[in-house]
Design a protein around this motif. Structure first.
Motif, PDB file in Angstrom:
ATOM      1  N   ALA A 160      -6.985   1.488   0.736  1.00  0.00           N
ATOM      2  CA  ALA A 160      -8.241   1.227   1.436  1.00  0.00           C
ATOM      3  C   ALA A 160      -9.352   1.231   0.400  1.00  0.00           C
ATOM      4  O   ALA A 160      -9.276   1.965  -0.597  1.00  0.00           O
ATOM      5  N   THR A 161     -10.372   0.443   0.641  1.00  0.00           N
ATOM      6  CA  THR A 161     -11.507   0.387  -0.271  1.00  0.00           C
ATOM      7  C   THR A 161     -12.807   0.313   0.516  1.00  0.00           C
ATOM      8  O   THR A 161     -12.844  -0.241   1.614  1.00  0.00           O
ATOM      9  N   ARG A 162     -13.825   0.922  -0.039  1.00  0.00           N
ATOM     10  CA  ARG A 162     -15.169   0.770   0.507  1.00  0.00           C
ATOM     11  C   ARG A 162     -15.886  -0.222  -0.384  1.00  0.00           C
ATOM     12  O   ARG A 162     -15.979  -0.028  -1.591  1.00  0.00           O
ATOM     13  N   ALA A 213     -12.141  -1.895   3.832  1.00  0.00           N
ATOM     14  CA  ALA A 213     -11.085  -2.904   3.891  1.00  0.00           C
ATOM     15  C   ALA A 213      -9.747  -2.241   3.625  1.00  0.00           C
ATOM     16  O   ALA A 213      -9.638  -1.349   2.771  1.00  0.00           O
ATOM     17  N   PHE A 214      -8.733  -2.658   4.365  1.00  0.00           N
ATOM     18  CA  PHE A 214      -7.375  -2.150   4.197  1.00  0.00           C
ATOM     19  C   PHE A 214      -6.521  -3.283   3.664  1.00  0.00           C
ATOM     20  O   PHE A 214      -6.568  -4.400   4.179  1.00  0.00           O
ATOM     21  N   GLU A 215      -5.747  -3.001   2.609  1.00  0.00           N
ATOM     22  CA  GLU A 215      -4.979  -4.030   1.923  1.00  0.00           C
ATOM     23  C   GLU A 215      -3.520  -3.628   1.774  1.00  0.00           C
ATOM     24  O   GLU A 215      -3.208  -2.434   1.694  1.00  0.00           O
ATOM     25  N   ASN A 216      -2.652  -4.627   1.727  1.00  0.00           N
ATOM     26  CA  ASN A 216      -1.226  -4.435   1.470  1.00  0.00           C
ATOM     27  C   ASN A 216      -0.822  -5.298   0.291  1.00  0.00           C
ATOM     28  O   ASN A 216      -1.497  -6.262  -0.055  1.00  0.00           O
ATOM     29  N   VAL A 217       0.307  -4.949  -0.328  1.00  0.00           N
ATOM     30  CA  VAL A 217       0.782  -5.662  -1.502  1.00  0.00           C
ATOM     31  C   VAL A 217       2.123  -6.312  -1.199  1.00  0.00           C
ATOM     32  O   VAL A 217       2.939  -5.747  -0.462  1.00  0.00           O
ATOM     33  N   ASP A 218       2.339  -7.504  -1.747  1.00  0.00           N
ATOM     34  CA  ASP A 218       3.623  -8.158  -1.562  1.00  0.00           C
ATOM     35  C   ASP A 218       4.555  -7.829  -2.725  1.00  0.00           C
ATOM     36  O   ASP A 218       4.195  -7.088  -3.643  1.00  0.00           O
ATOM     37  N   SER A 256     -20.966   7.056   0.892  1.00  0.00           N
ATOM     38  CA  SER A 256     -21.751   6.159   0.046  1.00  0.00           C
ATOM     39  C   SER A 256     -20.946   5.779  -1.185  1.00  0.00           C
ATOM     40  O   SER A 256     -19.949   6.413  -1.516  1.00  0.00           O
ATOM     41  N   GLY A 257     -21.403   4.742  -1.845  1.00  0.00           N
ATOM     42  CA  GLY A 257     -20.719   4.301  -3.061  1.00  0.00           C
ATOM     43  C   GLY A 257     -19.402   3.591  -2.769  1.00  0.00           C
ATOM     44  O   GLY A 257     -18.987   3.436  -1.624  1.00  0.00           O
ATOM     45  N   ARG A 258     -18.782   3.162  -3.815  1.00  0.00           N
ATOM     46  CA  ARG A 258     -17.509   2.433  -3.729  1.00  0.00           C
ATOM     47  C   ARG A 258     -16.372   3.400  -4.005  1.00  0.00           C
ATOM     48  O   ARG A 258     -16.480   4.246  -4.869  1.00  0.00           O
ATOM     49  N   TRP A 259     -15.273   3.292  -3.257  1.00  0.00           N
ATOM     50  CA  TRP A 259     -14.118   4.138  -3.511  1.00  0.00           C
ATOM     51  C   TRP A 259     -12.830   3.418  -3.154  1.00  0.00           C
ATOM     52  O   TRP A 259     -12.839   2.418  -2.449  1.00  0.00           O
ATOM     53  N   TRP A 260     -11.749   3.951  -3.685  1.00  0.00           N
ATOM     54  CA  TRP A 260     -10.403   3.471  -3.384  1.00  0.00           C
ATOM     55  C   TRP A 260      -9.569   4.660  -2.936  1.00  0.00           C
ATOM     56  O   TRP A 260      -9.699   5.739  -3.496  1.00  0.00           O
ATOM     57  N   ALA A 261      -8.723   4.480  -1.951  1.00  0.00           N
ATOM     58  CA  ALA A 261      -7.805   5.522  -1.502  1.00  0.00           C
ATOM     59  C   ALA A 261      -6.428   4.893  -1.326  1.00  0.00           C
ATOM     60  O   ALA A 261      -6.298   3.776  -0.859  1.00  0.00           O
ATOM     61  N   TYR A 262      -5.387   5.621  -1.735  1.00  0.00           N
ATOM     62  CA  TYR A 262      -4.010   5.114  -1.650  1.00  0.00           C
ATOM     63  C   TYR A 262      -3.189   6.015  -0.772  1.00  0.00           C
ATOM     64  O   TYR A 262      -3.394   7.170  -0.675  1.00  0.00           O
TER      65      TYR A 262
END
Length: 79
Positions: free
Chosen positions: A21-23, A30-35, A73-79
């Protein structure tokens, strides 16, 4: 894969599994998946004006799972 919970401004919540997930700079989540080839694609997103809070599920050192709130606030990534 991560498990995420999003609380929305209308009082509802959404729990989903995604690769990450990313802000964004605009405040959307946004939630993303990988192929199999390592290409990331957006599965869904939540607009900033509908977002109350976002959480990622983690396993603590004691072995107990809990929700960890992500920054408002700010940009972040979570796995």
């Amino acid at each position: 894969m991560g498990t995420f919970m999003v609380n929305l401004t209308d009082g509802s919540e959404m729990i989903l599994t995604a690769g990450r997930a990313t802000r964004t700079d605009a405040g959307d989540v946004a939630f993303e998946n990988v192929d199999a080839r390592g290409n990331w694609s957006r599965a869904c997103s939540v607009k900033a004006d509908r977002l109350d809070s976002a959480h990622v599920r983690v396993i603590g050192e004691d072995g107990i799972a809990c929700w960890v709130r992500q920054s408002d606030s700010g940009r972040w990534w979570a796995y």
